[in-house]
Design an enzyme around this catalytic site. Structure first.
Site, short mmCIF file in Angstrom:
data_model
loop_
_atom_site.label_atom_id
_atom_site.label_comp_id
_atom_site.label_asym_id
_atom_site.label_seq_id
_atom_site.Cartn_x
_atom_site.Cartn_y
_atom_site.Cartn_z
N GLU A 63 0.83 -1.15 -0.17
CA GLU A 63 -0.20 0.00 0.09
C GLU A 63 0.73 1.15 0.01
O GLU A 63 0.50 2.06 -0.54
CB GLU A 63 -0.82 0.18 1.15
CG GLU A 63 -2.05 -1.02 1.07
CD GLU A 63 -3.09 -0.94 0.61
OE1 GLU A 63 -3.52 0.41 0.39
OE2 GLU A 63 -3.61 -1.69 -0.05
N ASP A 81 -9.49 7.77 -8.15
CA ASP A 81 -10.23 6.55 -8.10
C ASP A 81 -11.62 6.70 -8.13
O ASP A 81 -12.44 5.89 -8.00
CB ASP A 81 -9.62 5.37 -7.19
CG ASP A 81 -9.97 5.79 -5.69
OD1 ASP A 81 -10.44 7.01 -5.46
OD2 ASP A 81 -9.56 5.04 -4.92
N THR A 86 -8.59 9.30 0.06
CA THR A 86 -8.15 8.04 0.65
C THR A 86 -6.94 8.36 1.80
O THR A 86 -5.82 9.30 1.48
CB THR A 86 -7.34 7.23 -0.48
OG1 THR A 86 -8.10 6.82 -1.46
CG2 THR A 86 -6.94 5.94 0.30
#
Length: 281
Positions: A63, A81, A86
């Site tokens: 990640e 996205d 995020t």
């Protein structure tokens, strides 16, 4: 923050079935049986503190291109996205509901925190990629909050309640050892809870059509290979998932070596970068 241009931060599906999955797993109550041999017991699972630390480092290598997962409490960006911001140690998203739940939990723990005033905006933006009511001020507030140990604990709580504990409990119910428990956890982190074909539950169902779980009398390695095959197929349905190295050059390496308890030393690659964990943390 990201040492490699190939960092993941893969999008996940909305947590529409997250709590339902967690409840179903916990209700199952099954676990690996204690070895009947005198004095023998089940090896430590992924919820053992040392093995859990390994799991956090493995996920962070994919990640964040780093083993330092604790440096990610302050992480926040829009990765384009369609899921808004995020952020944090597990990639909580403003567009999928888990960021909203996290900030609500944080505010329950510590009213008047730097993020509390953004709850109305997070509720409004949930389900979209909108930054309305958030923006640079929210990003700054997130980074400030990340220095607060209460917010760090809130992130840990949400990670455990929605992702880690359900994945580990389901894996134990399926008769899987520590590696299998990690394989489930990494899948639920990327794909999210749920039963559609490209969510964790759907991937598991696809695998079970190909092989029996150990709890059903199947071979553990055979089943885990089927699960990883199903996961790769799910990953390839989204452009953001088209690099499957966290399966090919990480999890499959451990599986092919027969390391079903995920014992160090561990050597693996994600996105072409090499990592190792030589001893238990």
């Amino acid at each position: 923050m990201h040492a490699s241009p190939h960092h993941s931060r893969h999008p996940r599906h909305p947590r529409r079935l997250a709590l339902g999955l967690a409840a179903a797993v916990l209700a199952g109550g099954a676990s690996l049986a204690v070895n009947a041999a005198a004095g023998a017991s089940t090896p430590a699972g992924l919820d053992d503190p040392h093995k859990k630390e390994i799991a956090m480092e493995l996920v962070s290598s994919a990640e964040n291109s780093s083993l330092d997962w604790k440096a990610q409490y302050k992480y926040i960006e829009d990765i384009g996205d369609g899921r808004g911001y995020t952020a944090g140690i597990i990639g909580f998203c403003s567009g999928t509901g888990d960021m909203l739940e996290l900030v609500q939990h944080y505010t329950d723990m510590e009213p008047g925190n730097p993020l509390a005033k953004y709850l109305p905006a997070l509720e409004q933006d949930n389900g979209s990629d909108s930054h309305a009511g958030l923006g640079s001020a929210f990003v700054s507030a997130w980074k400030t909050a990340a220095k607060d140990t209460v917010f760090q604990q809130a992130q840990n709580d949400e990670r455990d309640d929605v992702y880690f504990n359900p994945a580990v409990n389901q894996a134990k119910s399926d008769g899987l050892g520590t590696l299998g428990q990690f394989i489930y956890y990494d899948a639920i982190v990327m794909h999210g809870p749920g039963d559609d074909p490209v969510s964790f539950g759907g991937i598991r169902k696809t695998a079970m059509k190909k092989a029996k779980t150990p709890a059903q009398g199947g071979n553990e390695t055979t089943y885990l290979n089927a699960f990883l095959d199903a996961r790769k197929a799910a990953m390839k349905t989204e452009d953001a998932h088209d690099d499957t190295s966290r399966v090919d050059t990480e999890q499959r390496v451990f599986l092919n070596a027969g390391n079903l308890q995920l014992d160090p030393p561990l050597h693996w690659k994600t996105y072409g970068d090499s990592y190792e964990i030589l001893t238990l943390p």
